[in-house]
Design a protein around this motif. Structure first.
Motif, short mmCIF file in Angstrom:
data_model
loop_
_atom_site.label_atom_id
_atom_site.label_comp_id
_atom_site.label_asym_id
_atom_site.label_seq_id
_atom_site.Cartn_x
_atom_site.Cartn_y
_atom_site.Cartn_z
N CYS A 1 -16.31 -17.83 45.46
CA CYS A 1 -16.90 -16.53 45.08
C CYS A 1 -18.41 -16.58 44.90
O CYS A 1 -18.97 -15.92 44.02
CB CYS A 1 -16.24 -15.98 43.81
N ARG B 1 -19.09 -20.79 57.54
CA ARG B 1 -18.59 -20.26 58.82
C ARG B 1 -19.36 -20.85 60.00
O ARG B 1 -18.78 -21.17 61.04
CB ARG B 1 -18.68 -18.73 58.82
N SER C 1 -12.59 -18.74 51.82
CA SER C 1 -13.37 -18.01 50.83
C SER C 1 -12.44 -17.36 49.83
O SER C 1 -11.51 -16.64 50.20
CB SER C 1 -14.23 -16.93 51.51
N PHE D 1 -20.70 -18.77 52.12
CA PHE D 1 -19.60 -18.68 53.08
C PHE D 1 -20.11 -18.49 54.51
O PHE D 1 -19.52 -19.01 55.45
CB PHE D 1 -18.59 -17.61 52.72
N ASN E 1 -15.32 -21.77 49.51
CA ASN E 1 -16.32 -20.94 48.86
C ASN E 1 -15.68 -20.32 47.62
O ASN E 1 -14.69 -19.58 47.72
CB ASN E 1 -16.81 -19.85 49.81
#
Length: 68
Positions: free
Chosen positions: A44, A54, A67, A50, A42
């Motif tokens: 930003c 997950r 991330s 994200f 990820n």
């Protein structure tokens, strides 16, 4: 068989990342590369990219999320 590690950067890909992983996996299996792992990065993202990553990690131990 050799393991293949695929790194995919993601920015604002909440709606697409699951599809990208699925399509990439299917194509790699079609090419005879069944031992594959993913690292989803990820970059930003301001959306929920994200969180989607997950969730994919929880569903599949061959996916790792990072991330930035």
């Amino acid at each position: 068989m050799n393991k293949v590690l695929i790194v995919i950067p993601a920015y604002n890909e909440e709606a697409n990342i699951e599809h990208v992983v699925r399509e990439t996996r299917e194509e790699m299996v079609r090419l005879g590369k069944a031992d594959i792992e993913f690292v989803l990065v990820n970059d930003c993202s301001p959306d929920d990219t994200f969180e989607t990553i997950r969730q994919l990690c929880r569903e599949n131990k061959r996916i790792t999320g990072i991330s930035l």
